[in-house]
Scaffold this motif. Sequence first.
Motif, PDB file in Angstrom:
ATOM      1  N   LYS A  34       0.770  -0.925  -0.225  1.00  0.00           N
ATOM      2  CA  LYS A  34       0.015   0.277   0.364  1.00  0.00           C
ATOM      3  C   LYS A  34       0.917   0.964   0.301  1.00  0.00           C
ATOM      4  N   GLY A  35       0.033   2.964  -0.257  1.00  0.00           N
ATOM      5  CA  GLY A  35       0.922   3.947   0.086  1.00  0.00           C
ATOM      6  C   GLY A  35       1.667   4.277  -1.620  1.00  0.00           C
ATOM      7  N   LYS A  36       1.784   3.828  -2.641  1.00  0.00           N
ATOM      8  CA  LYS A  36       1.952   4.086  -3.718  1.00  0.00           C
ATOM      9  C   LYS A  36       2.090   5.428  -3.834  1.00  0.00           C
ATOM     10  N   LEU A  37       3.537   6.028  -4.711  1.00  0.00           N
ATOM     11  CA  LEU A  37       3.077   7.401  -4.718  1.00  0.00           C
ATOM     12  C   LEU A  37       2.109   8.095  -5.978  1.00  0.00           C
ATOM     13  N   GLY A  38       1.852   7.095  -7.158  1.00  0.00           N
ATOM     14  CA  GLY A  38       1.796   7.204  -8.072  1.00  0.00           C
ATOM     15  C   GLY A  38       1.317   6.004  -8.765  1.00  0.00           C
ATOM     16  N   MET A  39       0.791   5.844  -9.771  1.00  0.00           N
ATOM     17  CA  MET A  39      -0.042   4.741 -10.683  1.00  0.00           C
ATOM     18  C   MET A  39      -0.400   3.809  -9.916  1.00  0.00           C
ATOM     19  N   ARG A  40      -1.491   4.277  -8.916  1.00  0.00           N
ATOM     20  CA  ARG A  40      -2.579   3.598  -7.964  1.00  0.00           C
ATOM     21  C   ARG A  40      -3.044   2.815  -8.384  1.00  0.00           C
ATOM     22  N   SER A  41      -3.529   2.886 -10.280  1.00  0.00           N
ATOM     23  CA  SER A  41      -4.409   1.408 -10.101  1.00  0.00           C
ATOM     24  C   SER A  41      -3.704   0.043 -10.337  1.00  0.00           C
ATOM     25  N   SER A  42      -2.817   0.472 -10.398  1.00  0.00           N
ATOM     26  CA  SER A  42      -2.557  -1.134 -10.552  1.00  0.00           C
ATOM     27  C   SER A  42      -1.445  -1.754  -9.233  1.00  0.00           C
ATOM     28  N   THR A  43      -1.552  -2.949  -8.463  1.00  0.00           N
ATOM     29  CA  THR A  43      -1.042  -3.533  -7.631  1.00  0.00           C
ATOM     30  C   THR A  43       0.341  -3.560  -7.360  1.00  0.00           C
ATOM     31  N   ALA A  44       1.039  -3.615  -6.845  1.00  0.00           N
ATOM     32  CA  ALA A  44       2.261  -4.160  -6.784  1.00  0.00           C
ATOM     33  C   ALA A  44       2.308  -4.797  -5.828  1.00  0.00           C
ATOM     34  N   SER A  45       2.721  -6.243  -5.530  1.00  0.00           N
ATOM     35  CA  SER A  45       3.030  -6.866  -4.390  1.00  0.00           C
ATOM     36  C   SER A  45       4.009  -7.787  -4.090  1.00  0.00           C
ATOM     37  N   GLU A  46       4.505  -7.631  -2.196  1.00  0.00           N
ATOM     38  CA  GLU A  46       5.382  -8.812  -3.034  1.00  0.00           C
ATOM     39  C   GLU A  46       4.970  -9.888  -2.380  1.00  0.00           C
ATOM     40  N   VAL A  47       6.037 -11.646  -2.593  1.00  0.00           N
ATOM     41  CA  VAL A  47       5.978 -12.800  -3.110  1.00  0.00           C
ATOM     42  C   VAL A  47       7.099 -12.937  -1.912  1.00  0.00           C
ATOM     43  N   ILE A  48       5.941 -13.569  -0.879  1.00  0.00           N
ATOM     44  CA  ILE A  48       7.284 -14.378   0.311  1.00  0.00           C
ATOM     45  C   ILE A  48       6.972 -15.910  -0.162  1.00  0.00           C
ATOM     46  N   PHE A  49       8.495 -16.900  -0.670  1.00  0.00           N
ATOM     47  CA  PHE A  49       8.092 -18.182  -0.763  1.00  0.00           C
ATOM     48  C   PHE A  49       9.023 -18.869   0.431  1.00  0.00           C
ATOM     49  N   ASP A  50       8.166 -19.607   0.974  1.00  0.00           N
ATOM     50  CA  ASP A  50       8.619 -20.867   1.853  1.00  0.00           C
ATOM     51  C   ASP A  50       8.361 -21.475   1.897  1.00  0.00           C
ATOM     52  N   ASN A  51       9.534 -22.476   0.985  1.00  0.00           N
ATOM     53  CA  ASN A  51       9.826 -23.723   0.825  1.00  0.00           C
ATOM     54  C   ASN A  51       8.591 -24.629  -0.297  1.00  0.00           C
ATOM     55  N   ALA A  52       8.243 -23.174  -0.825  1.00  0.00           N
ATOM     56  CA  ALA A  52       7.579 -23.563  -2.204  1.00  0.00           C
ATOM     57  C   ALA A  52       7.598 -24.225  -3.057  1.00  0.00           C
ATOM     58  N   LYS A  53       6.962 -25.790  -3.228  1.00  0.00           N
ATOM     59  CA  LYS A  53       7.792 -26.994  -4.122  1.00  0.00           C
ATOM     60  C   LYS A  53       6.802 -26.661  -5.954  1.00  0.00           C
ATOM     61  N   VAL A  54       7.334 -26.661  -7.241  1.00  0.00           N
ATOM     62  CA  VAL A  54       6.404 -26.541  -7.756  1.00  0.00           C
ATOM     63  C   VAL A  54       7.431 -27.337  -9.415  1.00  0.00           C
ATOM     64  N   PRO A  55       6.259 -28.116  -9.044  1.00  0.00           N
ATOM     65  CA  PRO A  55       6.268 -28.744 -10.531  1.00  0.00           C
ATOM     66  C   PRO A  55       7.171 -28.734 -11.815  1.00  0.00           C
ATOM     67  N   VAL A  56       7.818 -30.129 -11.865  1.00  0.00           N
ATOM     68  CA  VAL A  56       9.303 -30.048 -13.398  1.00  0.00           C
ATOM     69  C   VAL A  56       8.249 -29.055 -14.950  1.00  0.00           C
ATOM     70  N   GLU A  57       6.770 -29.099 -14.447  1.00  0.00           N
ATOM     71  CA  GLU A  57       6.346 -29.378 -15.688  1.00  0.00           C
ATOM     72  C   GLU A  57       6.023 -27.607 -15.972  1.00  0.00           C
ATOM     73  N   ASN A  58       5.997 -27.444 -15.058  1.00  0.00           N
ATOM     74  CA  ASN A  58       5.732 -25.605 -15.026  1.00  0.00           C
ATOM     75  C   ASN A  58       7.068 -25.099 -15.299  1.00  0.00           C
ATOM     76  N   ARG A  59       8.220 -25.955 -15.650  1.00  0.00           N
ATOM     77  CA  ARG A  59       9.902 -25.460 -16.124  1.00  0.00           C
ATOM     78  C   ARG A  59       9.044 -24.279 -17.374  1.00  0.00           C
ATOM     79  N   LEU A  60       9.796 -22.984 -17.445  1.00  0.00           N
ATOM     80  CA  LEU A  60       9.123 -22.283 -18.823  1.00  0.00           C
ATOM     81  C   LEU A  60      10.420 -22.335 -19.418  1.00  0.00           C
ATOM     82  N   GLY A  61      10.581 -23.357 -20.460  1.00  0.00           N
ATOM     83  CA  GLY A  61      12.089 -23.079 -21.080  1.00  0.00           C
ATOM     84  C   GLY A  61      12.924 -24.197 -20.064  1.00  0.00           C
ATOM     85  N   ASP A  62      14.337 -24.031 -21.216  1.00  0.00           N
ATOM     86  CA  ASP A  62      14.977 -24.952 -20.317  1.00  0.00           C
ATOM     87  C   ASP A  62      15.975 -24.148 -19.347  1.00  0.00           C
ATOM     88  N   GLU A  63      16.774 -25.198 -18.314  1.00  0.00           N
ATOM     89  CA  GLU A  63      16.852 -24.683 -17.315  1.00  0.00           C
ATOM     90  C   GLU A  63      17.831 -23.837 -17.682  1.00  0.00           C
TER      91      GLU A  63
END
Length: 217
Positions: A34-63
């Motif tokens: 919250k509390g952006k100076l401008g561009m208030r019609s879009s949201t900017a968020s903090e994303v926290i990852f805590d041991n999140a598991k992602v299946p290999v088929e979700n990989r985009l492109g090569d390693e």
Amino acid sequence: MIVYAKLDKEADYKSITAFIVESNTDGVTINPLKGKLGMRSSTASEVIFDNAKVPVENRLGDEGSGFKNAMTILDSSRISIAAQCVGIGQGALDLAINYAKNRETFNKPITQHQAIQFMIADMAAAVHSARVVTMDAATLKDSKLPFSNEASIAKLIASEMCIDVTNKALQVHGGIGYFKDTNIERMFRDARVTTIYEGTSEIQRLIVARQTLQQYQ
Ligand SMILES: Cc1cc2nc3c(=O)[nH]c(=O)nc-3n(C[C@H](O)[C@H](O)[C@H](O)COP(=O)(O)OP(=O)(O)OC[C@H]3O[C@@H](n4cnc5c(N)ncnc54)[C@H](O)[C@@H]3O)c2cc1C
């Protein structure tokens, strides 16, 4: 969402890989900021990852292809941000001229004061210059020619232009420009982020310096 992550914490950028991560994945927390100076019609968020598991088929492109892909995307999106800046600059110029034609001081419209005319000239020249470099980068991309340097030049020039032009346009409005009703107040706030996101002005200068010096080797 698309997440770029290193496969090996100790490795360099060559291990960065892109993944599609569902926002409801266990271990993923999204905190809207919250509390952006401008561009208030879009949201900017903090994303926290805590041991999140992602299946290999979700990989985009090569390693390890993530960094290269991200740079390719950024080259194109910098042209879009430059175009956004040209729009903000043109909008601010339109508002300033419209206001100046109708506002009278010392028994004449302020458009007849040379100080205001000079600000209008500087704004018009800056918006036009930014539009031309943006069109140049877009034309190179559309023609499938190298455009990375020109995209950074366009982003650098157009973003710094729109901060300067919205500032001048607010000045033309005088005190009323400091209030929401004129709209220039919003443009002035919206413009500020454009030298920060999609690569800061400092990073654009690093890219342009590197690519320009390469041309002289
Ligand atoms: C409203 C908003 C929306 C955003 N949206 C997105 C988005 O959709 N996607 C996304 O990925 N990011 C997004 N961002 C993040 C944005 O891209 C970063 O804030 C930006 O790249 C700067 O990174 P930083 O904040 O970590 O600053 P830092 O990297 O900490 O930089 C701080 C200062 O140091 C300078 N600096 C850093 N490194 C160098 C260097 N090597 N040489 C010289 N100067 C340097 C910078 O130019 C800056 O002035 C958004 C940010 C904002 C504010």
